[in-house]
Scaffold this active site. Sequence first.
Site, short mmCIF file in Angstrom:
data_model
loop_
_atom_site.label_atom_id
_atom_site.label_comp_id
_atom_site.label_asym_id
_atom_site.label_seq_id
_atom_site.Cartn_x
_atom_site.Cartn_y
_atom_site.Cartn_z
N ASN A 62 0.83 -1.21 0.00
CA ASN A 62 0.00 0.00 0.00
C ASN A 62 0.86 1.25 0.00
O ASN A 62 1.94 1.29 0.56
CB ASN A 62 -0.98 -0.01 1.18
CG ASN A 62 -0.42 0.67 2.42
OD1 ASN A 62 -0.47 1.91 2.53
ND2 ASN A 62 0.14 -0.11 3.33
N PHE A 66 -1.84 8.28 4.09
CA PHE A 66 -2.65 8.94 5.14
C PHE A 66 -3.91 9.60 4.57
O PHE A 66 -4.21 10.76 4.87
CB PHE A 66 -1.84 9.99 5.91
CG PHE A 66 -0.71 9.47 6.75
CD1 PHE A 66 -0.56 8.12 7.02
CD2 PHE A 66 0.22 10.34 7.31
CE1 PHE A 66 0.49 7.64 7.79
CE2 PHE A 66 1.27 9.88 8.08
CZ PHE A 66 1.41 8.54 8.33
N SER A 126 5.57 5.39 8.53
CA SER A 126 4.92 5.11 7.25
C SER A 126 5.88 5.48 6.12
O SER A 126 6.46 6.56 6.14
CB SER A 126 3.63 5.91 7.11
OG SER A 126 3.22 5.87 5.76
N ASN A 128 4.98 6.18 3.20
CA ASN A 128 4.21 6.84 2.14
C ASN A 128 4.00 8.34 2.35
O ASN A 128 3.21 8.94 1.63
CB ASN A 128 2.87 6.13 1.97
CG ASN A 128 3.06 4.65 1.69
OD1 ASN A 128 3.87 4.29 0.83
ND2 ASN A 128 2.37 3.80 2.41
N THR A 129 4.64 8.91 3.34
CA THR A 129 4.62 10.36 3.51
C THR A 129 6.08 10.82 3.51
O THR A 129 6.88 10.37 4.33
CB THR A 129 3.94 10.76 4.85
OG1 THR A 129 2.56 10.39 4.77
CG2 THR A 129 4.03 12.26 5.11
N LYS A 168 5.68 4.14 16.84
CA LYS A 168 5.61 3.03 15.88
C LYS A 168 6.78 3.12 14.91
O LYS A 168 6.99 4.15 14.28
CB LYS A 168 4.29 3.08 15.12
CG LYS A 168 4.11 1.88 14.17
CD LYS A 168 2.66 1.71 13.78
CE LYS A 168 2.47 0.58 12.79
NZ LYS A 168 1.05 0.39 12.45
N ASN A 197 5.85 -1.23 11.38
CA ASN A 197 5.05 -0.77 10.24
C ASN A 197 5.39 -1.64 9.02
O ASN A 197 6.06 -2.66 9.13
CB ASN A 197 5.36 0.71 10.00
CG ASN A 197 4.14 1.47 9.49
OD1 ASN A 197 3.46 1.01 8.58
ND2 ASN A 197 3.87 2.64 10.06
C1 LIG Z 1 -3.79 -0.64 3.69
C2 LIG Z 1 -2.95 -0.39 4.90
C3 LIG Z 1 -3.01 0.85 5.52
C4 LIG Z 1 -2.23 1.11 6.65
N1 LIG Z 1 -2.34 2.33 7.26
C5 LIG Z 1 -1.62 2.58 8.38
C6 LIG Z 1 -1.75 3.81 9.06
O1 LIG Z 1 -2.54 4.68 8.67
N2 LIG Z 1 -0.99 4.01 10.16
C7 LIG Z 1 -0.12 3.07 10.64
O2 LIG Z 1 0.54 3.30 11.66
N3 LIG Z 1 0.01 1.87 10.03
C8 LIG Z 1 -0.71 1.61 8.92
N4 LIG Z 1 -0.59 0.39 8.30
C9 LIG Z 1 0.38 -0.60 8.83
C10 LIG Z 1 -0.28 -1.64 9.74
O3 LIG Z 1 -0.83 -1.03 10.89
C11 LIG Z 1 0.75 -2.70 10.18
O4 LIG Z 1 1.78 -2.06 10.91
C12 LIG Z 1 1.38 -3.44 9.00
O5 LIG Z 1 0.42 -3.69 8.00
C13 LIG Z 1 2.02 -4.77 9.42
O6 LIG Z 1 1.07 -5.65 9.97
P1 LIG Z 1 0.35 -6.82 9.12
O7 LIG Z 1 1.43 -7.59 8.42
O8 LIG Z 1 -0.43 -7.60 10.12
O9 LIG Z 1 -0.53 -6.13 8.13
C14 LIG Z 1 -1.36 0.11 7.16
C15 LIG Z 1 -1.31 -1.14 6.54
C16 LIG Z 1 -2.09 -1.40 5.42
C17 LIG Z 1 -2.02 -2.76 4.77
#
Ligand SMILES: Cc1cc2nc3c(=O)[nH]c(=O)nc-3n(C[C@H](O)[C@H](O)[C@H](O)COP(=O)(O)O)c2cc1C
Length: 287
Positions: A62, A66, A126, A128-129, A168, A197
């Site tokens: 992804n 934000f 993140s 992406n910012t 985080k 993350n």
């Molecule tokens: C579509 C998507 C959007 C996410 N948005 C955020 C976010 O806004 N803030 C954040 O701290 N992490 C965000 N994450 C990261 C997740 O909270 C998590 O740290 C990461 O996906 C790893 O865990 P997982 O393998 O169980 O998905 C996002 C992940 C995905 C897939």
Amino acid sequence: MGLPFTGRLGLAAGLDKNGDYIDALAALPFDFIEVGTVTPKPQPGNPKPRLFRLPHDEALINRMGFNNNGLDYLIKNLKKIQYKGILGINIGKNADTPQDRAIEDYLIGFQSVAPYASYITLNISSPNTKGLRDFQHGDLLKKLITALKQEQAHFFNQQKKYVPLVVKISPDLTAEALASMAAILLEQKVDGIIATNTTIDHSNVSDLNAADEEGGVSGKPLRNRSTEVIKQLSALVQKQIPIIGCGGIFSINDANEKLAAGASLIQVYSGLVYQGPALIRQLSSMK
Ligand SMILES: Cc1cc2nc3c(=O)[nH]c(=O)nc-3n(C[C@H](O)[C@H](O)[C@H](O)COP(=O)(O)O)c2cc1C
């Protein structure tokens, strides 16, 4: 963190960025829910497509950036919820806030959500910012955490509510970067660390078309790296700061690996996308 967790299982940030679904999500046996990332002002995020499903890898890529409706909208939702459990609120900076004013965004975020939050997460990881992850290093990290810890103390003095501050982190930090970060987080008495993350390392992705898409990888290809980061971090912080393990948890075994590596709590996101609510039921049976 001083919070009465009923168990170890949480929902990771990013699934409910605006707090639209808290009561619905609370129907699943989560022990805590994290919403956000929320930025001070609403913003659209990156152009679509920005989210890719890699079923063969049981992964997601992804670059949402934000997308969210801003603090005012989130707070309207928080005023309406029935949920009484532990609620983490994850805050970030707007894409158009210049780097030298980013700390103000986090301060506004903290002040606005502290009355509603069981804990507040600073998202500085993140991918992406632009420039966000610079806050994981050296002076920028120190300045950010110092400012937020001051705000936390100020809020406590005024409202008599201590809101734990959680940071985080990215799975892409070198061992050296992780060590200097841990030193700062210990010195500043940060209350928790979420590891991790998403990763910008696409080398474990077998879907080569998708691997070319820019963005953070989550799900199974992230699992071992995030566990490794937890292990390193755990050796550095020596139980002085609790670790919330996140990244590629798809089974009880995966969750136990995170706990064995040194995590006290866990969070899931991609596992819920691929396996649905049954995974939450399964994970909630482990104590
Ligand atoms: C579509 C998507 C959007 C996410 N948005 C955020 C976010 O806004 N803030 C954040 O701290 N992490 C965000 N994450 C990261 C997740 O909270 C998590 O740290 C990461 O996906 C790893 O865990 P997982 O393998 O169980 O998905 C996002 C992940 C995905 C897939």
